[in-house]
Scaffold this motif. Structure first.
Motif, PDB file in Angstrom:
ATOM      1  N   LEU A   1      11.808   7.873   0.465  1.00 20.10           N
ATOM      2  CA  LEU A   1      11.294   8.027   1.834  1.00 20.10           C
ATOM      3  C   LEU A   1       9.812   8.366   1.789  1.00 20.10           C
ATOM      4  O   LEU A   1       9.401   9.358   1.183  1.00 20.10           O
ATOM      5  CB  LEU A   1      12.074   9.133   2.556  1.00 20.10           C
ATOM      6  N   ASN A   2       9.022   7.550   2.428  1.00 22.52           N
ATOM      7  CA  ASN A   2       7.584   7.795   2.503  1.00 22.52           C
ATOM      8  C   ASN A   2       7.276   8.814   3.591  1.00 22.52           C
ATOM      9  O   ASN A   2       8.154   9.209   4.370  1.00 22.52           O
ATOM     10  CB  ASN A   2       6.852   6.469   2.750  1.00 22.52           C
ATOM     11  N   HIS A   3       6.016   9.194   3.627  1.00 25.46           N
ATOM     12  CA  HIS A   3       5.553  10.231   4.565  1.00 25.46           C
ATOM     13  C   HIS A   3       4.958   9.606   5.820  1.00 25.46           C
ATOM     14  O   HIS A   3       4.281   8.576   5.767  1.00 25.46           O
ATOM     15  CB  HIS A   3       4.486  11.080   3.873  1.00 25.46           C
TER      16      HIS A   3
ATOM     17  N   SER B   1      14.189  10.158  -2.345  1.00 29.51           N
ATOM     18  CA  SER B   1      12.833  10.137  -2.913  1.00 29.51           C
ATOM     19  C   SER B   1      12.094   8.853  -2.579  1.00 29.51           C
ATOM     20  O   SER B   1      10.902   8.744  -2.854  1.00 29.51           O
ATOM     21  CB  SER B   1      12.884  10.281  -4.443  1.00 29.51           C
TER      22      SER B   1
ATOM     23  N   GLY C   1       0.785  -1.234   0.000  1.00 26.42           N
ATOM     24  CA  GLY C   1       0.000   0.000   0.000  1.00 26.42           C
ATOM     25  C   GLY C   1       0.810   1.274   0.000  1.00 26.42           C
ATOM     26  O   GLY C   1       0.252   2.369   0.057  1.00 26.42           O
ATOM     27  N   ARG C   2       2.146   1.162  -0.012  1.00 25.75           N
ATOM     28  CA  ARG C   2       2.977   2.374   0.088  1.00 25.75           C
ATOM     29  C   ARG C   2       4.033   2.441  -1.005  1.00 25.75           C
ATOM     30  O   ARG C   2       4.847   3.358  -1.017  1.00 25.75           O
ATOM     31  CB  ARG C   2       3.696   2.408   1.441  1.00 25.75           C
ATOM     32  N   GLY C   3       4.059   1.501  -1.933  1.00 25.42           N
ATOM     33  CA  GLY C   3       5.131   1.472  -2.928  1.00 25.42           C
ATOM     34  C   GLY C   3       6.438   1.080  -2.253  1.00 25.42           C
ATOM     35  O   GLY C   3       6.461   0.339  -1.271  1.00 25.42           O
ATOM     36  N   ARG C   4       7.527   1.656  -2.769  1.00 24.22           N
ATOM     37  CA  ARG C   4       8.813   1.391  -2.121  1.00 24.22           C
ATOM     38  C   ARG C   4       8.981   2.308  -0.916  1.00 24.22           C
ATOM     39  O   ARG C   4       8.361   3.380  -0.855  1.00 24.22           O
ATOM     40  CB  ARG C   4       9.968   1.642  -3.112  1.00 24.22           C
TER      41      ARG C   4
ATOM     42  N   THR D   1       6.048  14.788  -7.103  1.00 19.36           N
ATOM     43  CA  THR D   1       6.159  13.946  -5.898  1.00 19.36           C
ATOM     44  C   THR D   1       7.573  13.837  -5.350  1.00 19.36           C
ATOM     45  O   THR D   1       7.734  13.391  -4.218  1.00 19.36           O
ATOM     46  CB  THR D   1       5.688  12.495  -6.164  1.00 19.36           C
TER      47      THR D   1
ATOM     48  N   TYR E   1      -0.076  13.624  -3.663  1.00 24.66           N
ATOM     49  CA  TYR E   1       0.672  12.361  -3.567  1.00 24.66           C
ATOM     50  C   TYR E   1      -0.207  11.138  -3.793  1.00 24.66           C
ATOM     51  O   TYR E   1       0.287  10.018  -3.843  1.00 24.66           O
ATOM     52  CB  TYR E   1       1.375  12.256  -2.201  1.00 24.66           C
TER      53      TYR E   1
ATOM     54  N   SER F   1       8.744   7.435  -8.369  1.00 22.38           N
ATOM     55  CA  SER F   1       7.278   7.298  -8.380  1.00 22.38           C
ATOM     56  C   SER F   1       6.646   8.557  -8.992  1.00 22.38           C
ATOM     57  O   SER F   1       7.216   9.642  -8.951  1.00 22.38           O
ATOM     58  CB  SER F   1       6.737   7.035  -6.985  1.00 22.38           C
TER      59      SER F   1
ATOM     60  N   TYR G   1       6.162  15.303   4.718  1.00 30.52           N
ATOM     61  CA  TYR G   1       6.299  16.006   3.438  1.00 30.52           C
ATOM     62  C   TYR G   1       5.967  17.489   3.555  1.00 30.52           C
ATOM     63  O   TYR G   1       6.069  18.224   2.578  1.00 30.52           O
ATOM     64  CB  TYR G   1       5.370  15.379   2.389  1.00 30.52           C
TER      65      TYR G   1
HETATM   66  C1  LIG Z   1       8.454  10.480  -2.710  1.00 33.78           C
HETATM   67  S1  LIG Z   1       7.576   9.047  -3.116  1.00 33.78           S
HETATM   68  C2  LIG Z   1       8.052   7.905  -1.883  1.00 33.78           C
HETATM   69  C3  LIG Z   1       8.526   6.594  -2.465  1.00 33.78           C
HETATM   70  C4  LIG Z   1       7.470   5.785  -3.156  1.00 33.78           C
HETATM   71  N1  LIG Z   1       6.705   4.997  -2.199  1.00 33.78           N
HETATM   72  C5  LIG Z   1       8.026   4.867  -4.224  1.00 33.78           C
HETATM   73  O1  LIG Z   1       7.529   3.752  -4.377  1.00 33.78           O
HETATM   74  O2  LIG Z   1       8.947   5.270  -4.931  1.00 33.78           O
HETATM   75  C6  LIG Z   1       5.948   9.536  -2.693  1.00 33.78           C
HETATM   76  C7  LIG Z   1       4.876   8.523  -2.981  1.00 33.78           C
HETATM   77  O3  LIG Z   1       4.978   7.412  -2.082  1.00 33.78           O
HETATM   78  C8  LIG Z   1       3.688   6.979  -1.650  1.00 33.78           C
HETATM   79  N2  LIG Z   1       3.581   7.231  -0.200  1.00 33.78           N
HETATM   80  C9  LIG Z   1       4.361   8.016   0.563  1.00 33.78           C
HETATM   81  N3  LIG Z   1       4.011   7.979   1.848  1.00 33.78           N
HETATM   82  C10 LIG Z   1       2.959   7.138   1.925  1.00 33.78           C
HETATM   83  C11 LIG Z   1       2.130   6.698   3.010  1.00 33.78           C
HETATM   84  N4  LIG Z   1       2.311   7.119   4.257  1.00 33.78           N
HETATM   85  N5  LIG Z   1       1.120   5.843   2.709  1.00 33.78           N
HETATM   86  C12 LIG Z   1       0.899   5.407   1.430  1.00 33.78           C
HETATM   87  N6  LIG Z   1       1.656   5.810   0.363  1.00 33.78           N
HETATM   88  C13 LIG Z   1       2.670   6.655   0.610  1.00 33.78           C
HETATM   89  C14 LIG Z   1       2.691   7.812  -2.437  1.00 33.78           C
HETATM   90  O4  LIG Z   1       2.366   7.115  -3.600  1.00 33.78           O
HETATM   91  C15 LIG Z   1       3.496   9.058  -2.785  1.00 33.78           C
HETATM   92  O5  LIG Z   1       3.013   9.716  -3.941  1.00 33.78           O
END
Ligand SMILES: C[S@@+](CC[C@H](N)C(=O)[O-])C[C@H]1O[C@@H](n2cnc3c(N)ncnc32)[C@H](O)[C@@H]1O
Length: 392
Positions: free
Chosen positions: A209-211, A207, A13-16, A177, A269, A131, A251
């Motif tokens: 780093l998630n939020h 980049s 649910g959060r990508g990388r 993003t 985002y 992303s 963020y």
């Molecule tokens: C700067 S990127 C972070 C890295 C990204 N997750 C990736 O796969 O490359 C920002 C994106 O990550 C995801 N993301 C960041 N924080 C998140 C969170 N707390 N919950 C879910 N998705 C999140 C969203 O898709 C966002 O647009």
């Protein structure tokens, strides 16, 4: 070592995201990284900052011999120069006007596109691997129109292979993003909403780093510091992080209201935040909706910092009374704001401990990532939130 503190992982649910690859101590530098892409925040900022290193320019700056719009602080920066397509667009070398004649809302995305299209192909590929924004761009940033503007500002022979409306749209979605702001020097008389970025930067690893609305790390830049690496991003741990935990930034300003955080995260985002703090504060919102709304007043909305809001927003705004009007039950995260938000003057930056001492002990000294002030831990933990800064 900073290099082995983090490992990338796919997170449901959060990508990388980036996880602690080992236990991390408070204040540790967990990531230092050079920008992949660095570009001026606005045309208005060009005379004030070196177009190569983005340090503040003195009157003795040398103008770019090609465009005359950019300036450099030293012979080595003049030799490094600035993105070639940007230089051409600033000089009017495309034959269809110059960048300054573009409408103001288009100038910032054009600065990004012209800089991105000047990257060598491998770097462009790394940028494209990041992303993408999941939501459509604002109406004044229509990718098709911006693509046509780039094509008009640059002679066709200078455009890179693959230059197309689709590629332009893909690049724009990366900017929204993944760009971090490098702010203008802090001046206490400039209120937080009016503070501006001098440049934006994309850091491929940062980049990832998630939020989180209660982040466990924050980032610094030291743009006017002498020596190499002044535009590197430096990420430090706010507190100890156990191995396997995700490392997250906020963020934007950490004390935004729940509804403003959710709106920004959804619009820019593309996700709904379900962090621990949002779970608590979503109940405040329901209470407000039903009772006319007096339970959510500890947080105060703030305006953007003028950067269009991409990626890392450096500014922080303090909520009134540090959340002190709520009991711990209503506001279980009040400790976070007392400990990690700077209340020096009108700064409201984020306080992170300095790196541990050589003997491994915590420094007990916190540095603000906006005003740069240092505070002793005992001053921060004082009941009034501690506003007696250490001398710089
Ligand atoms: C700067 S990127 C972070 C890295 C990204 N997750 C990736 O796969 O490359 C920002 C994106 O990550 C995801 N993301 C960041 N924080 C998140 C969170 N707390 N919950 C879910 N998705 C999140 C969203 O898709 C966002 O647009």
């Amino acid at each position: 070592m900073a290099g082995d503190a983090l490992r990338a992982a796919d997170l449901p649910g959060r990508g990388r995201g980036l996880l602690a690859a080992r236990s991390i101590r408070e204040g540790e530098v967990i990531l230092t990284e050079q920008p992949l892409l660095l570009y001026p925040a606005s045309l208005a900022s060009l005379p004030s900052f070196c177009s190569a290193c983005f340090r503040s320019l003195s009157a003795a700056a040398s103008p770019c011999p090609s465009c005359r719009a950019a300036g450099f602080c030293s012979p080595s920066c003049a030799a490094a120069s600035h993105p070639r397509l940007l230089c051409t667009a600033l000089s009017g070398g495309g034959g269809n006007g110059n960048l300054a004649s573009a409408a103001e809302p288009h100038q910032e995305p054009l600065l990004f596109l012209l800089s991105a299209y000047s990257l060598p192909e491998p770097s462009l590929r790394v940028l494209l691997s990041l992303s993408s924004a999941a939501t459509p761009p604002p109406s004044d940033q229509d990718p098709g129109s911006l693509h046509a503007m780039v094509a008009a500002l640059v002679p066709p022979q200078m455009l890179p292979p693959g230059f197309s409306p689709d590629l332009t749209a893909a690049l724009l979605s990366k900017d929204r993003t993944n760009s971090f702001s490098i702010m203008e020097p802090y001046r206490p008389e400039v209120p937080q909403p009016l503070r501006k970025a001098r440049a934006y930067a994309v850091y491929p690893r940062a980049s990832l780093l998630n939020h989180d609305c209660l982040p466990n790390a924050c980032h610094f830049d030291y743009a006017d510091r002498p020596g190499p690496g002044n535009t590197d991003i430096v990420v430090r741990a706010l507190h100890d992080i156990t191995e396997g935990r995700e490392v997250c930034l906020s963020y934007f300003a950490a004390n935004w209201q729940y509804k403003d955080r959710q709106q920004r995260l959804l619009e820019d985002y593309g996700f709904r935040c379900e962090c621990e703090r949002c779970q608590v504060e979503s109940k405040w919102k329901q209470d407000d909706d039903s009772d006319g709304g007096d339970g959510d007043d500890t947080m105060e909305e703030e305006e953007e910092d003028g950067n269009g809001g991409e990626g890392g927003d450096d500014g922080m705004e303090q909520e009134e009374g540090d959340g002190g009007s709520d009991s711990d039950d209503d506001f279980p995260h009040s400790y976070f704001f007392v400990r990690y938000l700077c209340n020096h003057g009108e700064c409201y930056g984020m306080l992170a401990p300095l790196p541990p001492l050589p003997n491994g002990e915590p420094s007990h000294v916190f540095e603000c990532n906006v005003c740069g002030n240092l505070k002793n831990e005992d001053e921060i933990d004082a009941p009034d939130g501690g506003d007696s800064s250490m001398a710089d």
